[in-house]
Design an enzyme around this catalytic site. Structure first.
Site, PDB file in Angstrom:
ATOM      1  N   ASP A  37       8.894   0.873 -13.452  1.00  0.00           N
ATOM      2  CA  ASP A  37       9.824   1.303 -12.408  1.00  0.00           C
ATOM      3  C   ASP A  37      11.162   0.664 -12.730  1.00  0.00           C
ATOM      4  OD1 ASP A  37       9.988   2.942 -10.026  1.00  0.00           O
ATOM      5  OD2 ASP A  37      10.545   1.102  -8.979  1.00  0.00           O
TER       6      ASP A  37
ATOM      7  N   THR B 247       4.696   8.005 -16.992  1.00  0.00           N
ATOM      8  CA  THR B 247       5.983   8.493 -16.513  1.00  0.00           C
ATOM      9  C   THR B 247       6.053  10.009 -16.600  1.00  0.00           C
ATOM     10  OG1 THR B 247       8.405   8.311 -16.703  1.00  0.00           O
ATOM     11  CG2 THR B 247       7.195   8.319 -18.773  1.00  0.00           C
TER      12      THR B 247
HETATM   13  P1  ITT Z   1       8.741   8.040 -13.293  1.00  0.00           P
HETATM   14  O1  ITT Z   1       8.556   7.374 -11.942  1.00  0.00           O
HETATM   15  O2  ITT Z   1       7.868   9.218 -13.490  1.00  0.00           O
HETATM   16  O3  ITT Z   1       8.692   7.053 -14.421  1.00  0.00           O
HETATM   17  P2  ITT Z   1      11.440   8.358 -12.319  1.00  0.00           P
HETATM   18  O4  ITT Z   1      12.679   8.984 -12.854  1.00  0.00           O
HETATM   19  O5  ITT Z   1      11.041   8.714 -10.910  1.00  0.00           O
HETATM   20  O6  ITT Z   1      10.236   8.665 -13.329  1.00  0.00           O
HETATM   21  P3  ITT Z   1      11.880   5.670 -11.450  1.00  0.00           P
HETATM   22  O7  ITT Z   1      11.191   5.884 -10.151  1.00  0.00           O
HETATM   23  O8  ITT Z   1      11.598   4.396 -12.214  1.00  0.00           O
HETATM   24  O9  ITT Z   1      11.576   6.826 -12.484  1.00  0.00           O
HETATM   25  O10 ITT Z   1      13.414   5.805 -11.191  1.00  0.00           O
HETATM   26  C1  ITT Z   1      14.282   5.387 -12.145  1.00  0.00           C
HETATM   27  C2  ITT Z   1      15.637   6.000 -11.874  1.00  0.00           C
HETATM   28  O11 ITT Z   1      16.615   4.991 -12.150  1.00  0.00           O
HETATM   29  C3  ITT Z   1      15.876   7.137 -12.848  1.00  0.00           C
HETATM   30  O12 ITT Z   1      15.517   8.384 -12.316  1.00  0.00           O
HETATM   31  C4  ITT Z   1      17.376   6.995 -13.090  1.00  0.00           C
HETATM   32  O13 ITT Z   1      18.071   7.628 -12.062  1.00  0.00           O
HETATM   33  C5  ITT Z   1      17.595   5.491 -12.997  1.00  0.00           C
HETATM   34  N1  ITT Z   1      17.438   4.862 -14.320  1.00  0.00           N
HETATM   35  C6  ITT Z   1      16.447   4.031 -14.745  1.00  0.00           C
HETATM   36  N2  ITT Z   1      16.609   3.699 -16.031  1.00  0.00           N
HETATM   37  C7  ITT Z   1      17.719   4.349 -16.437  1.00  0.00           C
HETATM   38  C8  ITT Z   1      18.389   4.429 -17.662  1.00  0.00           C
HETATM   39  O14 ITT Z   1      17.952   3.832 -18.751  1.00  0.00           O
HETATM   40  N3  ITT Z   1      19.496   5.185 -17.720  1.00  0.00           N
HETATM   41  C9  ITT Z   1      19.952   5.830 -16.644  1.00  0.00           C
HETATM   42  N4  ITT Z   1      19.370   5.834 -15.451  1.00  0.00           N
HETATM   43  C10 ITT Z   1      18.251   5.092 -15.336  1.00  0.00           C
END
Ligand code: ITT
Length: 201
Positions: free
Chosen positions: A71, A7
């Site tokens: 994800d 991540t």
């Molecule tokens: P990586 O792919 O590098 O892990 P990312 O932020 O792009 O980082 P994702 O593609 O999985 O990760 O997108 C997840 C999004 O969903 C994240 O950016 C938040 O906007 C939301 N999200 C996921 N888990 C969350 C949480 O625990 N609290 C708040 N928002 C969350």
């Protein structure tokens, strides 16, 4: 054991580190500890596909180690389950968390009426040192608050109120999240598996 978390999201990584800190036999690294790494585009249409893309991209460089890719995202019932896999980029390709939250509240004002039900989902893919694939899923039900509250966490935390609570995740903070969030629920299944196979005690 060494585990590499695929991540680039500092908020996610912090939660993994907090949970795993009590297991002295686990050393946690992330893709930012690699000397050279470039993240692959998240072209999947499901959380599982994107989790695999992330885990595989780090596994390609750390073949002999445990690698975890995840994800996650928010599905809002009255928005046809959006933003879903687009959660990180809901307001545009390089959108900040605050812009994504502002777009969410605006869309809900237009479309949602009284239905503020939502779920956070986390799909986690782990590759063992022997390259076996393990899949874990965590789901957290709740509602979207019409106003932001709290300063902790990241993403949609300031507007997500978990079922059974009256505060947002950004008010409840990391102590709550590492016990009960979608991410924590998926991670606890992985930790149970590690204990079962006596990798950790
Ligand atoms: P990586 O792919 O590098 O892990 P990312 O932020 O792009 O980082 P994702 O593609 O999985 O990760 O997108 C997840 C999004 O969903 C994240 O950016 C938040 O906007 C939301 N999200 C996921 N888990 C969350 C949480 O625990 N609290 C708040 N928002 C969350």
């Amino acid at each position: 054991m060494e585990i590499w978390i695929a991540t680039g999201n500092k908020g996610k990584l912090e939660e993994y580190k907090l949970t795993l800190a009590k297991f002295l036999e686990i050393k946690v690294y992330s893709q930012s500890d690699l000397p050279v790494f470039s993240a692959k585009p998240e072209t999947g249409t499901t959380f599982l596909e994107n989790a695999r893309i992330k885990a595989k991209s780090v596994k390609a460089l750390k073949a002999d180690y445990w690698v975890l890719g995840e994800d996650s995202g928010l599905e809002v019932e009255s928005l046809n389950h959006l933003p879903g896999v687009h959660s990180a980029r809901y307001a545009g390709p390089n959108a900040r968390d605050s812009e994504n939250v502002a777009k969410l509240l605006k869309m809900m004002q237009i479309r949602s009426g009284a239905n503020r039900q939502a779920v956070f989902k986390c799909m986690t893919v782990v590759y063992t040192p022997q390259n076996e694939e393990l899949i874990f899923e965590g789901v957290l039900k709740g509602t979207i608050s019409p106003k932001l509250a709290g300063v902790m966490g990241f993403g949609y935390d300031p507007v997500f109120v978990p079922e059974g609570e009256t505060k947002t995740l950004a008010e409840l903070g990391p102590a709550w999240k590492i016990q009960k969030s979608h991410r924590a629920l998926a991670l606890s299944q992985f930790l149970a598996k590690l204990k079962e196979t006596t990798v950790i005690s």
